[in-house]
Design a protein around this motif. Structure first.
Motif, PDB file in Angstrom:
ATOM      1  N   PHE A   7     -21.929  16.683  29.415  1.00  0.00           N
ATOM      2  CA  PHE A   7     -22.230  17.903  30.177  1.00  0.00           C
ATOM      3  C   PHE A   7     -22.751  19.051  29.312  1.00  0.00           C
ATOM      4  N   GLY A   8     -22.737  18.880  28.005  1.00  0.00           N
ATOM      5  CA  GLY A   8     -23.256  19.955  27.171  1.00  0.00           C
ATOM      6  C   GLY A   8     -22.931  19.745  25.705  1.00  0.00           C
ATOM      7  N   ILE A   9     -23.368  20.686  24.885  1.00  0.00           N
ATOM      8  CA  ILE A   9     -23.091  20.619  23.454  1.00  0.00           C
ATOM      9  C   ILE A   9     -22.069  21.698  23.125  1.00  0.00           C
ATOM     10  N   LEU A  10     -20.971  21.291  22.500  1.00  0.00           N
ATOM     11  CA  LEU A  10     -19.883  22.231  22.239  1.00  0.00           C
ATOM     12  C   LEU A  10     -19.763  22.508  20.747  1.00  0.00           C
ATOM     13  N   GLU A  11     -19.323  23.706  20.447  1.00  0.00           N
ATOM     14  CA  GLU A  11     -19.021  24.073  19.059  1.00  0.00           C
ATOM     15  C   GLU A  11     -17.534  24.394  19.025  1.00  0.00           C
ATOM     16  N   ALA A  32     -27.932  12.260  33.731  1.00  0.00           N
ATOM     17  CA  ALA A  32     -27.894  10.812  33.503  1.00  0.00           C
ATOM     18  C   ALA A  32     -28.809  10.432  32.346  1.00  0.00           C
ATOM     19  N   LEU A  33     -30.034  10.982  32.355  1.00  0.00           N
ATOM     20  CA  LEU A  33     -30.984  10.667  31.289  1.00  0.00           C
ATOM     21  C   LEU A  33     -30.446  11.146  29.938  1.00  0.00           C
ATOM     22  N   HIS A  34     -29.826  12.315  29.944  1.00  0.00           N
ATOM     23  CA  HIS A  34     -29.270  12.835  28.707  1.00  0.00           C
ATOM     24  C   HIS A  34     -28.130  11.940  28.213  1.00  0.00           C
ATOM     25  N   LEU A  38     -27.729   9.712  24.596  1.00  0.00           N
ATOM     26  CA  LEU A  38     -26.635   9.838  23.625  1.00  0.00           C
ATOM     27  C   LEU A  38     -26.067   8.495  23.170  1.00  0.00           C
ATOM     28  N   ARG A  39     -26.461   7.398  23.854  1.00  0.00           N
ATOM     29  CA  ARG A  39     -25.868   6.094  23.546  1.00  0.00           C
ATOM     30  C   ARG A  39     -26.021   5.700  22.085  1.00  0.00           C
ATOM     31  N   GLU A  40     -27.230   5.973  21.544  1.00  0.00           N
ATOM     32  CA  GLU A  40     -27.510   5.513  20.184  1.00  0.00           C
ATOM     33  C   GLU A  40     -27.117   6.542  19.130  1.00  0.00           C
ATOM     34  N   SER A  41     -26.739   7.718  19.611  1.00  0.00           N
ATOM     35  CA  SER A  41     -26.422   8.788  18.675  1.00  0.00           C
ATOM     36  C   SER A  41     -25.142   8.475  17.899  1.00  0.00           C
ATOM     37  N   ARG A  42     -25.211   8.656  16.581  1.00  0.00           N
ATOM     38  CA  ARG A  42     -24.030   8.388  15.763  1.00  0.00           C
ATOM     39  C   ARG A  42     -23.458   9.688  15.197  1.00  0.00           C
ATOM     40  N   SER A  43     -24.116  10.786  15.551  1.00  0.00           N
ATOM     41  CA  SER A  43     -23.634  12.056  14.996  1.00  0.00           C
ATOM     42  C   SER A  43     -23.046  12.919  16.105  1.00  0.00           C
ATOM     43  N   ASN A  44     -22.190  13.824  15.738  1.00  0.00           N
ATOM     44  CA  ASN A  44     -21.550  14.751  16.667  1.00  0.00           C
ATOM     45  C   ASN A  44     -20.817  14.057  17.808  1.00  0.00           C
TER      46      ASN A  44
ATOM     47  N   TYR B 132     -20.243   5.223  24.284  1.00  0.00           N
ATOM     48  CA  TYR B 132     -19.847   5.866  25.538  1.00  0.00           C
ATOM     49  C   TYR B 132     -18.741   6.902  25.329  1.00  0.00           C
ATOM     50  N   SER B 133     -18.565   7.320  24.065  1.00  0.00           N
ATOM     51  CA  SER B 133     -17.492   8.286  23.796  1.00  0.00           C
ATOM     52  C   SER B 133     -17.796   9.664  24.380  1.00  0.00           C
ATOM     53  N   HIS B 134     -19.076   9.924  24.707  1.00  0.00           N
ATOM     54  CA  HIS B 134     -19.410  11.237  25.282  1.00  0.00           C
ATOM     55  C   HIS B 134     -19.064  11.305  26.771  1.00  0.00           C
ATOM     56  N   LEU B 135     -18.541  10.192  27.316  1.00  0.00           N
ATOM     57  CA  LEU B 135     -18.284  10.138  28.758  1.00  0.00           C
ATOM     58  C   LEU B 135     -16.808  10.049  29.119  1.00  0.00           C
TER      59      LEU B 135
END
Lengths: 336, 227
Positions: A7-11, A32-34, A38-44, B132-135
């Motif tokens: 739902f967003g980027i948090l700090e 959904a697209l966002h 994020l699936r392949e993202s390994r950071s944050n 899927y950790s962001h979900l």
């Protein structure tokens, strides 16, 4: 620390409190697209045990847990739909076609046999079978309607078969039409597979031929999986029963699975079949990898394979001598 | 007249001709996989076939299933949603995060999830929880039925990321997908050992039983995460 969520980027601060948040708009498709991005993202990544729902409430993305779940539900559903619709890749279409072909073959054969038995009572001398018989029945119905030009004319006139009543004739003609259209469909699917294989897996088609190549993809599950298989696996795909028997008990290892239908293997003499199967499998695995990762056609593959097979055959011109179980018998024979 | 007996939160036994496991239907009037609907005193129950569900079999094998109606569940290996639908019935006010890797199964699961608001379908590899950790929020229970050779590892990685402090893990281990040739009993011993030791801080095994006669060569494990 920065955290990516759906739902967003948090700090967040040291104690996990939210210092700043960049929240997305509540557009289901966008979210959904966002989420998929994020699936392949390994950071944050959210840290272990991070409470996303509490963060969504705290940052003001949603007002209540009910709203959180309702939005999350819509977003995951939409994302899954996008993924599923993208999952029907060209190799998956080939798999469906191959499986449809197998079904059609099975049905056609059994219906053809039925037609043969049934019409045999009315014209047993025809000598026709399969598609020829079906076409004959569609054309004439009763053998009495046969054209005087037809090669079977005299046989039809002198047949010992029973007289075909009009009601039965209608039935048989319709049945034969269905069989004919199945043969037609079979050719159509075969052409489709040949054309698709040229586009999707040109090297595999070159080495294996369109049908065997398509079957390999089908048994592996996808071109990607086939490309990931070691060639020793490709060698025995389709021989799983024999393979597991070998792994569990003392059965011999299978030399070839479905690749047995490859002409280089099934025309080879038995003592080199295993060696040739191994050579073919290694080139098949190379071909699948080129197809999946670059898709450029490499005609040298088949030349190399043929050279290798020729080498195997010249090095092993004769069947290996079976080891005699004991020397005694041999000596006896010599005495005679 | 059918009788009803409550086994635990949201899980019932309907006695109509014979005893049958059942959950209270959340999606009234609808069945998911051809199971029976039985109405008792105005409440609709869905029968639950233990032969088609590892979780159903575990309940009949007297596993104490730690589920309440507001529980959050991470379900790994959701397949077409046969069992997921019953979990969705049980956690009527909670959430089921249903992770499945095969697009074909996901097609059926999407159909189910669009009719049940508490199911959140996720097409992903259970072996990669980061994807899927962001979900997913922290959950009370992880149920895993994935038929992968590294099942214990998958369970541990998901537990570390998503399981609450005193959360539970329910695991169905299929011996054949770990080693086709070995004796299932040996495989089970190995896997339980892996769960207990190989990972820090590891799991405390509460219950481990085979799922005969409902499933062959399957072991059910209930474990608590030592956090």
């Amino acid at each position: 620390m920065k955290i990516n969520t759906w739902f967003g980027i948090l700090e967040t601060g040291r104690a996990g409190e939210i210092l700043e948040s960049r929240l997305f708009s509540k557009d289901i498709r966008e979210l959904a697209l966002h989420s998929l991005s994020l699936r392949e993202s390994r950071s944050n990544l959210p840290p272990e045990g991070f409470d996303l729902k509490a963060a969504a409430l705290e940052s003001g993305f949603v007002e209540s847990p009910a709203e959180y779940y309702s939005l999350l539900h819509e977003v995951t559903l939409e994302a899954a739909k996008i993924q599923v619709s993208g999952a029907l890749t060209p190799d998956q279409r080939i798999i469906q076609a191959v499986e449809a072909l197998d079904d059609i073959n099975e049905t056609t054969n059994s219906l053809s046999e039925r037609l043969f038995e049934w019409y045999g009572g009315y014209f047993p001398e025809s000598g026709l079978g399969g598609e020829d018989l079906a076409r004959f029945i569609v054309k004439y119905g009763s053998r009495e309607n046969i054209d005087s030009e037809d090669l079977l004319y005299s046989k039809a006139k002198n047949s010992m078969g029973a007289k075909l009543e009009p009601a039965d004739e209608v039935l048989l003609k319709g049945f034969a039409e269905s069989v004919c259209s199945l043969y037609e469909r079979r050719r159509q699917i075969e052409t489709y597979i040949e054309d698709s294989m040229e586009l999707v897996a040109p090297n595999l088609k070159l080495i294996a031929g369109p049908m065997l190549g398509a079957r390999l993809i089908s048994l592996a599950g996808s071109l990607e999986k086939l490309a990931e298989f070691p060639s020793s696996t490709i060698q025995v795909i389709g021989a799983s029963k024999a393979l597991f028997k070998h792994l569990r008990a003392r059965a011999p290892s299978p030399k070839h699975g479905i690749i047995y239908s490859h002409p280089l293997i099934n025309t080879a003499p038995w003592w080199v079949r295993g060696k040739i199967a191994r050579a073919v499998a290694s080139k098949l695995s190379l071909a699948a990898r080129i197809d999946f990762y670059s898709r450029t056609k490499d005609p040298s593959l088949i030349e190399k394979l043929e050279a290798k097979v020729l080498q195997i055959r010249t090095l092993n011109p004769k069947p290996p001598q079976k080891r005699k179980e004991s020397g005694a018998k041999l000596k006896k024979r010599r005495k005679k | 007249m059918p009788e009803i007996k409550k086994l635990s939160d949201g899980i019932f036994e309907v006695i109509k001709d014979k005893k049958q496991l059942a959950t209270q239907n959340l999606n009234l009037g609808k069945t998911v996989y051809g199971e029976k609907l039985i109405s008792i005193e105005g409440v609709e129950y869905r029968t639950w076939d233990p032969r088609r569900s590892k979780l159903g079999a575990m309940i009949l094998k007297r596993f104490n299933i730690p589920l309440t109606k507001d529980a959050k569940v991470l379900y790994l290996g959701a397949a077409s949603g046969t069992t997921v639908s019953h979990v969705s019935d049980i956690v009527s006010e909670g959430a089921v995060y249903a992770v499945e890797f095969a697009p074909r199964s996901m097609r059926d699961l999407i159909g189910l999830a669009s009719r049940r608001k508490n199911i959140h379908p996720i097409l992903a590899d259970a072996g990669k929880p980061e994807s899927y950790s962001h979900l997913i929020e922290p959950v009370d229970l992880i149920f895993q039925d994935v038929a992968q050779p590294n099942q214990a590892e998958i369970a541990a990685r998901n537990a570390i990321r998503f399981l609450k402090k005193d959360g539970n893990l329910l695991l169905s281990i299929k011996a054949r997908s770990i080693d086709t040739a070995a004796n299932p009993k040996e495989v089970f011993k190995e896997e339980v050992k892996k769960l207990e030791q190989a990972f820090e801080p590891g799991f405390e095994i509460i219950n481990a039983k085979d799922l005969m006669p409902y499933h062959e060569d399957h072991l059910g494990v209930l474990a608590r995460f030592k956090k």
